[in-house]
Design an enzyme around this catalytic site. Structure first.
Site, mmCIF file in Angstrom:
data_model
loop_
_atom_site.group_PDB
_atom_site.id
_atom_site.type_symbol
_atom_site.label_atom_id
_atom_site.label_comp_id
_atom_site.label_asym_id
_atom_site.label_seq_id
_atom_site.Cartn_x
_atom_site.Cartn_y
_atom_site.Cartn_z
ATOM 1 C CB CYS A 37 -0.895 -0.008 1.194
ATOM 2 S SG CYS A 37 -0.047 -0.141 2.754
ATOM 3 C CG ASP A 39 0.166 2.693 4.582
ATOM 4 O OD1 ASP A 39 0.046 3.360 3.531
ATOM 5 O OD2 ASP A 39 -0.546 2.313 5.313
ATOM 6 C CB CYS A 62 -4.685 4.161 5.596
ATOM 7 S SG CYS A 62 -4.262 2.768 6.496
ATOM 8 C CB CYS A 105 -2.599 -1.074 9.389
ATOM 9 S SG CYS A 105 -3.547 -0.640 7.859
#
Lengths: 139, 233
Positions: A37, A39, A62, A105
């Protein structure tokens, strides 16, 4: 799918945002990224006599990634280095009620903790070695 | 891609998409990879015209409109095949998605390939976030020198990161060439396999890099992109 209240709270009022000086002996820094993603997460700990006295983070990603790292810094404070190593991503998932698509995450946060701890341990070991060398050199 | 037996009349399949005997449409196998589905070799430089031709031809063959008066099983097959075709076309048309898909196919999962994170890029991204945050906090009407400085700094970063993205992509396309040459060679040769694995790994690293850069570029464009008017350089 909605974020849980806890995620939103951490997102809106992130705890412990910021950074320490990377070069400091008592600071451990972990910078990790999630290639899926994009991140990026930086997590730092400040250690005094084997106890984490402060923790800071900076996350580009996010809401769940920000919440996961924010929560991680809260949990890290007051823990010993060894205890900190026991924090699992599943604990974060449970606390924040993360949906399956956001589990990575929490994995990122666990990786960041591990990286920060390793960085600190590496520094501490290096310092012990230097001290020993100096001591024996002095003797 | 012919199936061994017709789902309807159980006879040996002679046709490719339709049973030679009862003329019922046949489902495309769920295991079919997109390259095979589109009659393409597993190469990264795709003949886009051939891809489009096959897509249109097969879309006509399986289009649900042609099965509106057929029984429910055939309607379902037509719909399923059409969905598979659409997914295959979308995936193979875009070079980045195509490369990601090929890596998944060849390496099982992209996660199986470990690449070391680009540490210098991470530092840069995190530093940029500080500037971005400060910039966002200042209102658009703000005409302070600080805002001007930040805006110029962010624009410069955007340009340099866009250049970096272009560079990553051009290096990725170099790997496309390498892959296609290797793919044409014998499959059993261990040296070829090792070289292929190396290409997959390099591509995976480049794609990860690209994802990080793209995210920041998008953020930068959202913050300073449209306001400058002049936009891209």
């Amino acid at each position: 799918m909605a974020y849980s209240d806890k995620v939103i709270d951490h997102y809106n009022n992130p705890r412990n945002i910021g950074s320490f000086k990377k070069e400091d002996e008592d600071v451990g820094t972990g910078i990790v990224g999630a290639p899926e993603c994009g991140d990026v997460m930086k997590l730092q700990i400040k250690v005094e006599q084997d106890t984490i006295v402060d923790a800071k983070f900076k996350t580009f990603g996010c809401g769940s990634a920000i919440a996961s790292s924010s929560l991680a810094t809260e949990w890290l404070k007051g823990k010993t280095v060894e205890e900190a190593g026991e924090i699992k991503n599943t604990d974060i998932v449970q606390e924040l009620n993360l949906p399956p698509v956001k589990i990575h995450c929490s994995v990122l946060a666990e990786d960041a903790i591990k990286a920060a701890l390793n960085d600190y341990k590496k520094k501490a070991d290096a310092e012990t070695r230097t001290e020993t060398t100096t001591a024996s050199a002095g003797a | 891609m012919a199936r061994s037996m017709c789902w309807h009349c159980q006879s040996e399949m002679s046709g490719e998409y339709f049973c030679g005997r009862c003329v019922k449409v046949q489902p495309l196998s769920k295991e079919l990879d997109y390259f095979t589905c589109m009659n393409l070799p597993r190469l990264l430089h795709v003949d886009e015209q051939a891809l489009e031709r096959t897509f249109y031809a097969l879309s006509r063959t399986f289009h649900p409109d042609y099965f509106a008066t057929k029984d429910e099983s055939q309607q379902r097959i037509s719909l399923g095949n059409t969905a598979l075709l659409n997914a295959a076309y979308r995936m193979l048309k875009d070079p980045i998605q195509r490369a990601e898909y090929l890596i998944r196919l060849e390496a099982g999962s992209a996660k199986d390939i470990r690449t070391s994170p680009p540490a210098d890029l991470f530092d840069e991204i995190l530093e940029l976030q500080d500037d971005l945050e400060e910039f966002r906090a200042l209102s658009a009407e703000d005409s302070s020198a600080r805002r001007q400085t930040l805006q110029e700094k962010l624009e410069a970063s955007r340009r340099s990161l866009e250049a970096r993205k272009a560079d990553v992509e051009s290096r990725l396309f170099d790997q496309f060439d390498k892959w296609d040459v290797l793919h044409a060679q014998t499959h059993d040769d261990p040296a070829t396999q090792a070289a292929k694995d190396a290409v997959l790994k390099t591509m995976q690293a480049l794609l990860s890099n690209r994802t990080y850069v793209t995210n920041v570029v998008n953020d930068l464009v959202a913050a300073v992109g449209e306001r400058t008017g002049s936009g891209r350089t």
